[in-house]
Structures are given as structure tokens and as C-alpha cells.
Design a protein around this motif. Sequence first.
Motif, PDB file in Angstrom:
ATOM      1  N   ARG A 140       1.185   4.331  -2.989  1.00 44.87           N
ATOM      2  CA  ARG A 140       1.188   5.816  -2.673  1.00 44.87           C
ATOM      3  C   ARG A 140       2.511   6.557  -2.881  1.00 44.87           C
ATOM      4  NH1 ARG A 140      -1.031   6.943   3.295  1.00 44.87           N
ATOM      5  NH2 ARG A 140      -0.629   8.866   2.455  1.00 44.87           N
ATOM      6  N   THR A 141       3.756   5.911  -2.794  1.00 41.19           N
ATOM      7  CA  THR A 141       4.917   6.191  -3.117  1.00 41.19           C
ATOM      8  C   THR A 141       5.006   6.693  -4.493  1.00 41.19           C
ATOM      9  OG1 THR A 141       5.887   5.297  -1.359  1.00 41.19           O
ATOM     10  CG2 THR A 141       7.429   6.053  -3.086  1.00 41.19           C
TER      11      THR A 141
ATOM     12  N   LEU B 180       6.882   9.221   2.608  1.00 42.88           N
ATOM     13  CA  LEU B 180       6.534   7.711   2.412  1.00 42.88           C
ATOM     14  C   LEU B 180       7.777   6.842   2.106  1.00 42.88           C
ATOM     15  CD1 LEU B 180       3.917   8.746  -0.332  1.00 42.88           C
ATOM     16  CD2 LEU B 180       3.581   7.505   1.659  1.00 42.88           C
TER      17      LEU B 180
ATOM     18  N   LYS C 251       1.011  -1.185   0.059  1.00 46.27           N
ATOM     19  CA  LYS C 251      -0.152  -0.012  -0.022  1.00 46.27           C
ATOM     20  C   LYS C 251       0.879   1.376  -0.167  1.00 46.27           C
ATOM     21  CE  LYS C 251      -3.947  -2.171   2.332  1.00 46.27           C
ATOM     22  NZ  LYS C 251      -4.700  -2.138   3.606  1.00 46.27           N
ATOM     23  N   ILE C 252       1.839   1.127   0.676  1.00 43.57           N
ATOM     24  CA  ILE C 252       2.861   2.531   0.858  1.00 43.57           C
ATOM     25  C   ILE C 252       3.557   2.688  -0.380  1.00 43.57           C
ATOM     26  CG2 ILE C 252       4.944   3.413   1.956  1.00 43.57           C
ATOM     27  CD1 ILE C 252       4.056   1.835   4.331  1.00 43.57           C
TER      28      ILE C 252
ATOM     29  N   GLU D 181       2.508   7.073  -6.850  1.00 43.18           N
ATOM     30  CA  GLU D 181       1.663   8.092  -7.146  1.00 43.18           C
ATOM     31  C   GLU D 181       2.172   9.573  -6.780  1.00 43.18           C
ATOM     32  OE1 GLU D 181      -2.040   7.499  -4.871  1.00 43.18           O
ATOM     33  OE2 GLU D 181      -2.512   5.768  -6.027  1.00 43.18           O
ATOM     34  N   SER D 182       2.934   9.683  -5.734  1.00 42.66           N
ATOM     35  CA  SER D 182       3.843  10.865  -5.348  1.00 42.66           C
ATOM     36  C   SER D 182       4.903  11.257  -6.261  1.00 42.66           C
ATOM     37  CB  SER D 182       4.352  10.831  -3.929  1.00 42.66           C
ATOM     38  OG  SER D 182       5.165  11.992  -3.424  1.00 42.66           O
TER      39      SER D 182
ATOM     40  N   THR E 169       6.223  15.008   1.054  1.00 40.44           N
ATOM     41  CA  THR E 169       5.189  13.697   1.248  1.00 40.44           C
ATOM     42  C   THR E 169       5.960  12.513   0.802  1.00 40.44           C
ATOM     43  OG1 THR E 169       3.355  15.000   0.693  1.00 40.44           O
ATOM     44  CG2 THR E 169       3.200  12.746   0.092  1.00 40.44           C
TER      45      THR E 169
END
Length: 623
Positions: free
Chosen positions: A222-223, A269, A218-219, A225-226, A265
Motif C-alpha cells: 500500500r505504501t 502508512l 501488506k503495508i 501504491e501511495s 496517506t
Amino acid sequence: MSMTGGARGRGSRVSAGDTQLQREINAQAPDIPMLGRRIAELFTPYRGQLVVIVSLVLVSAALGILPPLLTERVFDDGLFPPGGGPNIPVLAWLVGGMILAYVLSAGLGIAQTLFTARVGNRVMGDLRVKLFAHLQSMELGFFTRTKTGVIQSRLQNDVGGVANVLTNTVSNVIGNTVTVMAAGVAMLLLSWQLTLIAVVLMPLIVWAQRRVGQVRAKIAGRTQESLSEMTAITQESLSVSGVLLAKTFSRQHDETERYASENRTQIELQVRQTMSGQVFFALVSVFMSAIPAIVYLVSGWLIARGQGEGFDPGITAGTIVAFTTVQSRLLFPLMALMRVALDLQTSKALFARIFEYLDLKPAITDPPDAREPSSAPGADGRIEFHEVSFRYPDTAPEDPPTINEVSFVVEPGEFVAFVGASGSGKTTIGSLIPRLYDATSGSVRYGDDDVRELRQTALMDRIGVVTQESYLFHASIAANLRYAKPEASDAELEAAARLANIHDTIASFPDGYDTIVGERGYRLSGGEKQRIAIARVLLKNPRVLVLDEATSALDTVNERIVQRALDGARSGRTTIAIAHRLSTVIEADRIYVVGGGRILEQGTHAELLAREGAYAELYAQQR
């Protein structure tokens, strides 16, 4: 307005990032089926090399477990044989065997690393090229709805993020699995009682590893996407246009803060991803490191109990040393397997993002029986719209179509113009001719054929487009021209440049045709860039020429120079001009006035003025 300007304007309704793209992905591929099999298929072209890697890994793993097994014999037969002192000849052979195993294992390890690096990096290169080629096949609308930086991030960051999995997974999994299995067998042969002590908590460790992997996956998503957003900010802000905009509005600080915010961010992450498995691995390491001490205690208890109860537990000093040696060698491959398992779980999110792109279906494709355009006399170069309507994909259903039931015919060799206010639909008409978009209803025809029945490359070979914003690569003038015809000779370049009224200007540069134009041609004036773009199209020698606001961004002097170049370019070709400035289309054989997505009037310049309608009003406003 450029040919893609209308689409971009409509695309501005999409929120930042790849929100619109993600909606498409969710609609087309809510999950990625058979992800594991698809990852494995990436290695299919390299099956032979994989066999070599597997063979090297198996032999290397077997050799790696041999020295610990020889350790028992070193102690029990070499150092402390029954009934005497050290047996030097036996000890020498055993030690020589151990050293030879180490040397062979190291050599095989080097060969294994070489083959693994080659296969892994080639698979990663294949994946990157496959993704790039697929993106090239996507329709224009895909790119007007998606940030360039987001696309670049998928191509670079996501593929790069799975590099370790592609390059090391096969050898790590096979090698460490064989090592763990061999170590397990060796431990059982040495002492089944001590083996139970070593593996009693393994099920709990496996369960914890899966839980940690789910969190890290999951992380990781998100990483990435960032990272996509950071790449998009970089692409937008550090391009020539972005830097110029920031400087002219004194927004450098704001752009830096926007990047810094996303960077914070990203840092958070990355730290979370790094730390998400550290407690788990620390506990595993403590457990594995403590086993030898537990083995010593249990061994002492078993030996003492055996002596007290009159049975032999089969544990000698050599057994204890060999067992703890094997068990210590089990720690690293077991930890490596767990890390690979975590990497695979983490990389699933990245592979999913890559396959999401690969699973997107181009909206515009060739039919199975696609054919060449007809070259019959009177057909090649004729453009016909028959009750064509079109709405952009992201247009709300209640909104009217961009163009509505438009019909016209342009015969070969004619010069026809479409004029009207911004947003009237004239640019969309120009986009439908080379099939950058497909009509929602009705038909667009080239000659005798519906453009949807033709091969796209064959259609584009016959159509040349000059837009308001002429894109030039950061390369020489010659390289930019040869983009249209890579095999063109210097004489052909010069002939096209002369037709475009730019040869003398190029010849005046110190480096001539080898002059580097700079990012997006910023080292050239607007008029120079536009004439080079015209020369590039003329080198292609299309049958139909679409001029989409080709002079609207130029000053009066440059407009006249470029207009003379366009007058030469029109000779012998069907020419369709989309214009806002009426002065550029006065000589057109026919002028269509577009408004509200429909054709309001048509005729020559004189006829339309005499009609005193929409055209006459536009003309009066520009005088």
C-alpha cells in the motif's frame, strides 16, 4: 491532433492511478512464480564476488565467536587457575588472542562491506536498467493507458525500496546465520542445561516474526501504491504544462491540497510500517536481555543442587561469564536475522511489483524471422492498406472500430493527404503506418512486405513522423537535432536546418546551435519548435514522411513559415499528411476524406470540390 492524441483520448476512460495497468498485470501474471529463485538469479553475474563475500563472512563470523570462548579460559586458567593466583603468561596469550581476533574481524568486516556494497548496488543498477529497457520495448498503447508518474515510481521507488535487501541480505544472512550457529554450538559446549533456557521460546519468536512480516508486506504494498500516486501527481503538476495550467485556472491551492492529501496517506502508512514490528522486537530484546539474569539464577540453583546431592553440574565462574558473553553476542545477529526476514517479507511486495512489469508482454514484437524492408525499385516507400480495421485495446466490444476496412495505395514519391473531422480515424491511419499499433484485421504493407513481418527498427528507419506537439529535450538545439543521428556533423545539422527553414533563426541566437531550448522547448516559439522538429526528421532522411497535424496548433504566420519548410521536406519522399486545415493539403496528389472510420471520398482538390460532397462541405466551413 497529435499522432498519439487519439489513443490518449481513449485512454482517458481509465481511472486514476494504474488501475488499467493492474488489470493487465492480473490477467498476465496473477502471481509471481518462483519469486525467491528469480531474486537469486539477479546475483548470477556476480557469482565470483559472492564467493569472496561468503568466504569473508565465514571467517569473520568464526573470529567473532572466538573471544567469548577464550573468556572461559581467561577466568579459569588465567585469572583464577586451580591452586594459585593469576597466571600472567597464560593470561597475556589469551588476551592477545582476543585482541588479534577483534582486529582481524574488523578488517575483514571492512572488506566484506566493500564487496557487499559493490555487488548489491550493481545488482540494483542491473535491475533498474533491465526494467527501463523492458519499458522501452512496450508498445505505445501501454504508455497512453498508464500515468507517466506511475511508471517512474516503479522504476525509482520500487527498485530503490529493495536496495537494502539487495545490498545487505547476502552478507547479513550468511554472517549472522554462521554467528548464531557458532554461538549455539559454543553454548552447548559450555552448558547444555543453560542452552535449553536460552532457546526455549525460540519457536514462538519465529512464529511471531512471520506474522509481523505478513502485516508489514501488506503495508509495504500500500505504501508503494501511495508513492506511485504521489509521483504521478508531481509529474503532472510540476511539469511546465501542469504549472501553466494550474496558474491560468488559479488551481495552485487545489493541486497542493491534492498532493498534501496523498502525502498524509503516505505519512500514516510509513508510521504504520515503522511501528508494525516494534512491539515484537521490543519483546524479543527484553527476552534476550533477561536471559543472563535467568542464567545466573539457574546456575546458582544447579550448583547448589549439585553440592547437596553430591554431583558436579560442570558450571564454573568462567562457564557462567563465557556463556552470558556468548549469549549476549547472540542477541544482535539473531535480531538482525529477524529484521532481514521481515525485510525480505516486506520486499516481496516490491519485488512482485517490479517483476509484474518485467512479465508484461509487449503487444508489438518482431517475429523470429523478421526481415529488412524491400529496397526494390517501385517498392521502397510505397504504403498500402488492404481492408484494414482497427480498434483500440480499451474500446468496449459493442463500440464500432476506429477505422473499418480501409484500403488505399500510396506510391513512392506521392504526396497524399487524409482529412476529416476530429475523431474520424485519420490519426489512427497515421499511427498504423510506422506500426505504433497493429491492425486488428487486414494488412498494412511497406513496399512488398506486411509491416508485421519487418524488423521494427528497420521500418522506423525509413519512416519519419512530425506531430502537432513537437517534443524537445531540455538540451541544446544541436543535441535535439542529433537525437535523430548522433554521429551527424555540424555541416549536416546546418543542411537539415536550412531545408527546414530554421537555420537563419538559429544563427540569430547568441549561442546558435548551442542554445538551450528549455523544458519541452518552452523557450522557443511554436513555429520554431516545429521547424526544429522537421529538421530533426530530415536529418534522419526517411523514405516516408508522415505529417500528423503538423501545423494545426500554429497561427497563420507561423503556419505559412512551417508549411514552406514542409514543402521542402517533401521533396523526393513519399509524404502522408494528416490534416484538419485543408489549406495545407490543396497541392496533394490525392486527398482521402475520412469519416466514421471509412474513406468517404478520394481525388484531387479540384475533383473533390467539383463533386460537392463531404470534402466540399469541409472546405466551405473553413473559408
